[in-house]
Design an enzyme around this catalytic site. Structure first.
Site, short mmCIF file in Angstrom:
data_model
loop_
_atom_site.label_atom_id
_atom_site.label_comp_id
_atom_site.label_asym_id
_atom_site.label_seq_id
_atom_site.Cartn_x
_atom_site.Cartn_y
_atom_site.Cartn_z
N TYR A 155 -66.24 73.50 21.33
CA TYR A 155 -65.31 74.54 20.98
C TYR A 155 -64.82 75.46 22.19
O TYR A 155 -63.67 75.93 22.38
CB TYR A 155 -66.21 75.52 19.84
CG TYR A 155 -65.19 76.38 19.22
CD1 TYR A 155 -64.45 76.30 18.18
CD2 TYR A 155 -65.75 77.82 19.71
CE1 TYR A 155 -63.80 77.34 17.60
CE2 TYR A 155 -64.82 78.85 19.07
CZ TYR A 155 -63.89 78.50 18.08
OH TYR A 155 -63.22 79.63 17.37
N LYS A 159 -60.95 76.02 23.41
CA LYS A 159 -60.56 77.60 23.45
C LYS A 159 -60.10 77.96 24.66
O LYS A 159 -59.07 78.62 24.86
CB LYS A 159 -61.46 78.29 22.63
CG LYS A 159 -61.87 78.08 21.25
CD LYS A 159 -60.53 78.64 20.40
CE LYS A 159 -60.55 77.75 19.12
NZ LYS A 159 -59.22 78.24 18.15
P1 NAP Z 1 -61.54 78.83 8.68
O1 NAP Z 1 -61.73 79.99 7.80
O2 NAP Z 1 -62.52 77.83 8.66
O3 NAP Z 1 -60.07 78.15 8.27
C1 NAP Z 1 -59.95 76.98 9.13
C2 NAP Z 1 -58.23 76.61 8.62
O4 NAP Z 1 -57.93 75.47 9.37
C3 NAP Z 1 -58.20 76.27 7.10
O5 NAP Z 1 -56.91 76.74 6.76
C4 NAP Z 1 -57.98 74.85 7.38
O6 NAP Z 1 -57.30 73.93 6.44
C5 NAP Z 1 -57.38 74.43 8.55
N1 NAP Z 1 -57.59 73.45 9.47
C6 NAP Z 1 -58.69 72.67 9.86
N2 NAP Z 1 -58.45 71.42 10.31
C7 NAP Z 1 -57.04 71.42 10.49
C8 NAP Z 1 -56.05 69.98 10.54
N3 NAP Z 1 -56.48 69.17 11.14
N4 NAP Z 1 -54.80 70.39 10.22
C9 NAP Z 1 -54.39 71.67 9.73
N5 NAP Z 1 -55.01 72.61 9.33
C10 NAP Z 1 -56.44 72.38 9.48
O7 NAP Z 1 -61.53 79.45 9.83
P2 NAP Z 1 -61.15 80.65 10.55
O8 NAP Z 1 -62.16 81.43 11.10
O9 NAP Z 1 -59.93 81.41 9.77
O10 NAP Z 1 -60.39 80.34 12.00
C11 NAP Z 1 -59.04 80.30 12.22
C12 NAP Z 1 -58.81 79.91 13.87
O11 NAP Z 1 -59.32 81.32 14.41
C13 NAP Z 1 -59.54 78.96 14.59
O12 NAP Z 1 -58.70 78.32 15.52
C14 NAP Z 1 -60.72 79.55 15.00
O13 NAP Z 1 -61.20 78.76 16.18
C15 NAP Z 1 -60.18 80.91 15.57
N6 NAP Z 1 -61.39 82.15 15.67
C16 NAP Z 1 -62.24 82.27 14.52
C17 NAP Z 1 -63.07 83.06 14.80
C18 NAP Z 1 -64.01 83.42 13.86
O14 NAP Z 1 -64.77 84.28 14.16
N7 NAP Z 1 -63.59 83.38 12.39
C19 NAP Z 1 -63.23 83.65 16.18
C20 NAP Z 1 -62.40 83.08 16.99
C21 NAP Z 1 -61.51 82.37 16.78
P3 NAP Z 1 -57.84 73.40 5.15
O15 NAP Z 1 -58.20 74.68 4.14
O16 NAP Z 1 -56.85 72.61 4.53
O17 NAP Z 1 -59.18 72.79 5.52
#
Ligand code: NAP
Length: 248
Positions: A155, A159
């Protein structure tokens, strides 16, 4: 309505941070393509919430790790809403584990969904944006790509790769009025943490000067700024929305 007349694609817009971004852009007047992978019902809910608030939105299924499907996604925006101004590369997954026991497939899946998808969608969008002499690309990266997180070599590498891609592409397309920026999110409360042990989450909280987790809406506000005309002279920037976690 600062996004009136603008068309936006949000990858992984069906849940968590992506949902908040899609809703924020929709509230600002953008026509939003809500991309999802497997969550058709969640994506439909996001479309409903945007349209009920008076905006325009459509869902589109695509695995953005696949170049053809990424191309299909940007093409959908152009045929359905007539243009493409804003691309938010948000889709992401985690597959945590210590490097000695990490499966090769866990490395490959994370790099494919988080980094290769950013390449796929940016490549698919940028030709149109260059032609139109307007574009806003925003990549959702993480403090893990800046600080490194134990148990997340895959990861963190994906990133950090997004940050390099952001800066290189910003230099490539800047002269065509296409900006490319990243938002480095800290610990944001979403489903992505659902399998992470409580102890690991508490350890992360201890690293945050503001002393709390962030909310998806707080990331969405930053994305909306970078997507707006107010940020017309900002490119290649990595904006931290992390409660001070990664400050140097
Ligand atoms: P999340 O709640 O798990 O949501 C992930 C999203 O990505 C879902 O809409 C999922 O779609 C979609 N997805 C996964 N694989 C995919 C693919 N192959 N093609 C198209 N869509 C796909 O995650 P989140 O926390 O909101 O994270 C969103 C972004 O923020 C990510 O890039 C993550 O690395 C980044 N981020 C998150 C955090 C945190 O603390 N949450 C911190 C830093 C960065 P489905 O619903 O259809 O599965």
């Amino acid at each position: 309505m600062k996004f009136e007349g603008k068309v936006a694609v949000v990858t992984g817009g069906s849940r968590g941070i992506g949902r908040a971004i899609a809703e924020e852009l929709g509230r600002g007047g953008a026509s939003v393509v809500v991309n999802y992978h497997s969550g058709a019902d969640s994506a439909a809910e996001v479309v409903d919430s945007i349209t009920q608030a008076g905006g325009q939105a459509a869902a589109h299924q695509a695995d953005v790790g696949d170049p053809q499907q990424a191309q299909g996604l940007t093409q959908f925006a152009i045929t359905h809403f007539g243009d493409l101004h804003i691309l938010v590369n948000n889709a992401g997954i985690i597959r945590d584990g210590l490097i000695m026991t990490m499966k090769e497939s866990d490395w490959d899946d994370v790099l494919r969904t988080n980094l290769k998808a950013t390449f796929n969608c940016s490549k698919a969008a940028v030709r149109h944006m260059i032609r139109k002499r307007y574009g806003r690309i925003i990549n959702i990266t993480s403090v893990a790509g800046q600080m490194g997180n134990p148990g997340q070599t895959n990861y963190s590498a994906s990133k950090a790769g997004q940050i390099g891609l952001t800066r290189a592409l910003a230099r490539e397309v800047g002269s065509r009025n296409v900006t490319v920026n990243a938002v480095a999110a800290g610990y944001i409360e979403t489903d992505i943490w659902k399998d992470t042990p409580e102890a690991a989450r508490l350890a992360l909280l201890g690293l945050i000067p503001l002393g709390r987790a962030g909310q998806p809406a707080e990331v969405a506000k930053a994305v909306a700024f970078l997507a707006s005309d107010d940020a017309g002279y900002v490119t290649g920037h990595v904006l931290a929305i992390d409660g001070g976690m990664a400050m140097r």
